[in-house]
Scaffold this motif. Sequence first.
Motif, PDB file in Angstrom:
ATOM      1  N   LEU A 210       0.837  -1.207   0.000  1.00  0.00           N
ATOM      2  CA  LEU A 210       0.000   0.000   0.000  1.00  0.00           C
ATOM      3  C   LEU A 210       0.864   1.246   0.000  1.00  0.00           C
ATOM      4  O   LEU A 210       0.562   2.234  -0.684  1.00  0.00           O
ATOM      5  N   LYS A 211       1.961   1.201   0.763  1.00  0.00           N
ATOM      6  CA  LYS A 211       2.874   2.356   0.796  1.00  0.00           C
ATOM      7  C   LYS A 211       3.351   2.684  -0.618  1.00  0.00           C
ATOM      8  O   LYS A 211       3.341   3.846  -1.032  1.00  0.00           O
ATOM      9  N   HIS A 212       3.732   1.658  -1.374  1.00  0.00           N
ATOM     10  CA  HIS A 212       4.218   1.905  -2.738  1.00  0.00           C
ATOM     11  C   HIS A 212       3.143   2.571  -3.594  1.00  0.00           C
ATOM     12  O   HIS A 212       3.416   3.471  -4.383  1.00  0.00           O
ATOM     13  N   LEU A 213       1.891   2.136  -3.423  1.00  0.00           N
ATOM     14  CA  LEU A 213       0.815   2.742  -4.222  1.00  0.00           C
ATOM     15  C   LEU A 213       0.555   4.176  -3.791  1.00  0.00           C
ATOM     16  O   LEU A 213       0.372   5.068  -4.626  1.00  0.00           O
ATOM     17  N   LEU A 214       0.566   4.392  -2.484  1.00  0.00           N
ATOM     18  CA  LEU A 214       0.262   5.744  -1.992  1.00  0.00           C
ATOM     19  C   LEU A 214       1.298   6.765  -2.447  1.00  0.00           C
ATOM     20  O   LEU A 214       0.980   7.920  -2.675  1.00  0.00           O
ATOM     21  N   ILE A 215       2.547   6.319  -2.598  1.00  0.00           N
ATOM     22  CA  ILE A 215       3.565   7.295  -3.012  1.00  0.00           C
ATOM     23  C   ILE A 215       3.688   7.401  -4.533  1.00  0.00           C
ATOM     24  O   ILE A 215       4.301   8.336  -5.027  1.00  0.00           O
ATOM     25  N   ALA A 216       3.100   6.440  -5.284  1.00  0.00           N
ATOM     26  CA  ALA A 216       3.409   6.459  -6.718  1.00  0.00           C
ATOM     27  C   ALA A 216       2.310   6.023  -7.671  1.00  0.00           C
ATOM     28  O   ALA A 216       2.484   6.164  -8.877  1.00  0.00           O
ATOM     29  N   ASP A 217       1.192   5.498  -7.192  1.00  0.00           N
ATOM     30  CA  ASP A 217       0.275   4.903  -8.162  1.00  0.00           C
ATOM     31  C   ASP A 217      -1.172   4.976  -7.669  1.00  0.00           C
ATOM     32  O   ASP A 217      -1.693   4.016  -7.094  1.00  0.00           O
ATOM     33  N   ILE A 218      -1.800   6.113  -7.945  1.00  0.00           N
ATOM     34  CA  ILE A 218      -3.178   6.323  -7.449  1.00  0.00           C
ATOM     35  C   ILE A 218      -4.162   5.323  -8.063  1.00  0.00           C
ATOM     36  O   ILE A 218      -5.073   4.846  -7.388  1.00  0.00           O
ATOM     37  N   ASP A 219      -3.964   4.966  -9.339  1.00  0.00           N
ATOM     38  CA  ASP A 219      -4.943   4.077  -9.988  1.00  0.00           C
ATOM     39  C   ASP A 219      -5.002   2.729  -9.275  1.00  0.00           C
ATOM     40  O   ASP A 219      -6.077   2.205  -8.985  1.00  0.00           O
ATOM     41  N   SER A 220      -3.826   2.168  -8.991  1.00  0.00           N
ATOM     42  CA  SER A 220      -3.833   0.874  -8.301  1.00  0.00           C
ATOM     43  C   SER A 220      -4.343   1.037  -6.872  1.00  0.00           C
ATOM     44  O   SER A 220      -5.013   0.151  -6.338  1.00  0.00           O
ATOM     45  N   TRP A 221      -4.011   2.174  -6.238  1.00  0.00           N
ATOM     46  CA  TRP A 221      -4.544   2.406  -4.883  1.00  0.00           C
ATOM     47  C   TRP A 221      -6.067   2.334  -4.900  1.00  0.00           C
ATOM     48  O   TRP A 221      -6.681   1.664  -4.064  1.00  0.00           O
ATOM     49  N   GLU A 222      -6.690   3.005  -5.879  1.00  0.00           N
ATOM     50  CA  GLU A 222      -8.157   3.008  -5.936  1.00  0.00           C
ATOM     51  C   GLU A 222      -8.680   1.582  -6.154  1.00  0.00           C
ATOM     52  O   GLU A 222      -9.674   1.180  -5.576  1.00  0.00           O
ATOM     53  N   LYS A 223      -7.953   0.834  -6.988  1.00  0.00           N
ATOM     54  CA  LYS A 223      -8.381  -0.538  -7.277  1.00  0.00           C
ATOM     55  C   LYS A 223      -8.243  -1.426  -6.028  1.00  0.00           C
ATOM     56  O   LYS A 223      -9.171  -2.129  -5.645  1.00  0.00           O
ATOM     57  N   TYR A 224      -7.095  -1.357  -5.400  1.00  0.00           N
ATOM     58  CA  TYR A 224      -6.857  -2.220  -4.228  1.00  0.00           C
ATOM     59  C   TYR A 224      -7.830  -1.878  -3.097  1.00  0.00           C
ATOM     60  O   TYR A 224      -8.374  -2.756  -2.442  1.00  0.00           O
ATOM     61  N   SER A 225      -8.009  -0.560  -2.883  1.00  0.00           N
ATOM     62  CA  SER A 225      -8.822  -0.187  -1.719  1.00  0.00           C
ATOM     63  C   SER A 225     -10.310  -0.471  -1.963  1.00  0.00           C
ATOM     64  O   SER A 225     -11.094  -0.489  -1.016  1.00  0.00           O
ATOM     65  N   ALA A 226     -10.682  -0.723  -3.245  1.00  0.00           N
ATOM     66  CA  ALA A 226     -12.083  -1.056  -3.532  1.00  0.00           C
ATOM     67  C   ALA A 226     -12.331  -2.568  -3.475  1.00  0.00           C
ATOM     68  O   ALA A 226     -13.474  -3.010  -3.558  1.00  0.00           O
ATOM     69  N   ALA A 227     -11.273  -3.353  -3.320  1.00  0.00           N
ATOM     70  CA  ALA A 227     -11.451  -4.818  -3.323  1.00  0.00           C
ATOM     71  C   ALA A 227     -12.282  -5.247  -2.114  1.00  0.00           C
ATOM     72  O   ALA A 227     -12.190  -4.649  -1.043  1.00  0.00           O
ATOM     73  N   TYR A 228     -13.060  -6.288  -2.308  1.00  0.00           N
ATOM     74  CA  TYR A 228     -13.926  -6.771  -1.227  1.00  0.00           C
ATOM     75  C   TYR A 228     -13.080  -7.222  -0.030  1.00  0.00           C
ATOM     76  O   TYR A 228     -13.383  -6.952   1.113  1.00  0.00           O
ATOM     77  N   ASP A 229     -11.986  -7.917  -0.326  1.00  0.00           N
ATOM     78  CA  ASP A 229     -11.103  -8.429   0.726  1.00  0.00           C
ATOM     79  C   ASP A 229      -9.669  -8.070   0.343  1.00  0.00           C
ATOM     80  O   ASP A 229      -9.255  -8.311  -0.792  1.00  0.00           O
ATOM     81  N   TRP A 230      -8.902  -7.505   1.274  1.00  0.00           N
ATOM     82  CA  TRP A 230      -7.536  -7.071   0.941  1.00  0.00           C
ATOM     83  C   TRP A 230      -6.676  -8.230   0.443  1.00  0.00           C
ATOM     84  O   TRP A 230      -5.775  -8.038  -0.366  1.00  0.00           O
ATOM     85  N   ARG A 231      -6.998  -9.440   0.889  1.00  0.00           N
ATOM     86  CA  ARG A 231      -6.179 -10.597   0.480  1.00  0.00           C
ATOM     87  C   ARG A 231      -6.278 -10.845  -1.030  1.00  0.00           C
ATOM     88  O   ARG A 231      -5.380 -11.425  -1.627  1.00  0.00           O
ATOM     89  N   ASP A 232      -7.413 -10.385  -1.627  1.00  0.00           N
ATOM     90  CA  ASP A 232      -7.585 -10.581  -3.072  1.00  0.00           C
ATOM     91  C   ASP A 232      -6.524  -9.830  -3.879  1.00  0.00           C
ATOM     92  O   ASP A 232      -6.333 -10.086  -5.059  1.00  0.00           O
ATOM     93  N   ASN A 233      -5.875  -8.855  -3.249  1.00  0.00           N
ATOM     94  CA  ASN A 233      -4.877  -8.046  -3.967  1.00  0.00           C
ATOM     95  C   ASN A 233      -3.495  -8.692  -3.974  1.00  0.00           C
ATOM     96  O   ASN A 233      -2.560  -8.135  -4.549  1.00  0.00           O
ATOM     97  N   ILE A 234      -3.373  -9.842  -3.304  1.00  0.00           N
ATOM     98  CA  ILE A 234      -2.034 -10.416  -3.194  1.00  0.00           C
ATOM     99  C   ILE A 234      -1.863 -11.560  -4.190  1.00  0.00           C
ATOM    100  O   ILE A 234      -2.409 -12.657  -4.002  1.00  0.00           O
ATOM    101  N   ASP A 235      -1.183 -11.250  -5.270  1.00  0.00           N
ATOM    102  CA  ASP A 235      -0.808 -12.293  -6.232  1.00  0.00           C
ATOM    103  C   ASP A 235       0.527 -11.883  -6.845  1.00  0.00           C
ATOM    104  O   ASP A 235       1.007 -10.771  -6.609  1.00  0.00           O
ATOM    105  N   LEU A 236       1.107 -12.798  -7.619  1.00  0.00           N
ATOM    106  CA  LEU A 236       2.465 -12.546  -8.120  1.00  0.00           C
ATOM    107  C   LEU A 236       2.533 -11.274  -8.965  1.00  0.00           C
ATOM    108  O   LEU A 236       3.487 -10.509  -8.869  1.00  0.00           O
ATOM    109  N   GLU A 237       1.478 -11.051  -9.752  1.00  0.00           N
ATOM    110  CA  GLU A 237       1.500  -9.862 -10.607  1.00  0.00           C
ATOM    111  C   GLU A 237       1.585  -8.575  -9.768  1.00  0.00           C
ATOM    112  O   GLU A 237       2.390  -7.684 -10.036  1.00  0.00           O
TER     113      GLU A 237
END
Length: 366
Positions: free
Chosen positions: A180-207
């Motif tokens: 999240l720190k990386h997104l907050l300092i550099a990538d608003i689009d992914s921040w919006e996507k991650y923070s909208a996920a139903y469960d934070w664990r869904d955001n954890i994959d290799l990509e």
Amino acid sequence: MELIELIDSTILSGYEAWEKLEELIQGGPWTTCAVLVDENTNKFCLPAFKELLPAIDFEVIEIPSGEKHKTLNTCNSIWKDMMHYNLDRKSLCFNLGGGVIGDMGGFCASTYMRGIDFVQIPTTLLSMVDASVGSKLGVDFEGYKNMIGMFNDPDLVMIHGSFLNTLPASELRSGYAEMLKHLLIADIDSWEKYSAAYDWRDNIDLENILHSVRIKKSFVEEDPYEQGVRKALNFGHTFGHAIESLGMESDDFVHLKHGDAVALGMVFANIIAHEKDMLSMEEMEEINDYLFSVYKPIEVPKPFWEDIFAYIVKDKKNQRGSILMTLLEEIGVVRVNIEVSPEEIFFALSAYNALVAATKKSKSDS
Ligand SMILES: NC(=O)c1ccc[n+]([C@@H]2O[C@H](COP(=O)([O-])OP(=O)(O)OC[C@H]3O[C@@H](n4cnc5c(N)ncnc54)[C@H](O)[C@@H]3O)[C@@H](O)[C@H]2O)c1
Ligand SMILES: [Zn+2]
């Protein structure tokens, strides 16, 4: 296999990467190979490591797990084992574990006989997205985080997502804070996507792990020795390191995992950024609400404020007696070396506690 070139080291990921690693090891002039583990990575990760690299003989050096063992005392025992197993300048050390193993194992390898080669194999989410990238090595000293250490490049970093299968959820959550720190300092689009996920664990994959690595890489490459922009990566760490250190030193304050402390540190930094007219109220609330939906709000009672302040004053980012923090201008836009007065720190401590109390109340009401 994905290959990310980072200054003088290479980050590899995926199954095929192991073949590549085996090739490198077979091709090298190594006399002895050693693998550094703690009791958990010995149990959960070493069997897979052996299976993936069947042709390699190596000595195993085990240390006890946990941040409280990230000390020069533990380094003594690692260096003694390195001598015991006759590691020499043509030996290769694998650091198989989380950030503690990577930081301390890299430090021991870099100092043993003036430096031997080493490979980082991160096994926690935090070490995959953060600690193993960027060549910072070291140990805590006299209760202060990462006080003794150096910059030195590993020969290779191997990111292998399946190690996360045995990682406790609490450790996954800790590592997610650095993503999240990386997104907050550099990538608003992914921040919006991650923070909208139903469960934070869904955001954890290799990509997403590799996306996080690429963000860190971009800051490290621009400023490898942290003279300027790399300090962006310290977002959340001024207060984060202070409460993490307090928990290690005091039996009366909760012991926090690194990432959990950083998450609370980001909340604290946002309060200061808003107070300084940098971050808008809307964005401050958006970020802090999300962080408190994933991380437990922890109050810092008044008797601890002077201790927290003392840790903040010792922060490595400070210069000439001034407290310098990394703060957000807006989501995805960060500024470093922002001078913060003691009054602003104490004001933020009070505002932080008020926010914790309000958040706990609204959680208990709902
Ligand atoms: N060098 C850097 O740039 C950098 C950046 C961020 C953090 N850090 C450092 O990283 C450290 C925190 O790293 P961490 O969160 O990985 O902590 P850690 O190394 O203590 O690992 C957390 C726990 O998970 C266990 N574990 C590790 N892999 C496992 C697996 N696959 N399955 C089951 N259990 C496993 C460990 O034994 C440990 O108990 C801190 O010391 C911090 O200062 C360094
Ligand atoms: Zn960190």
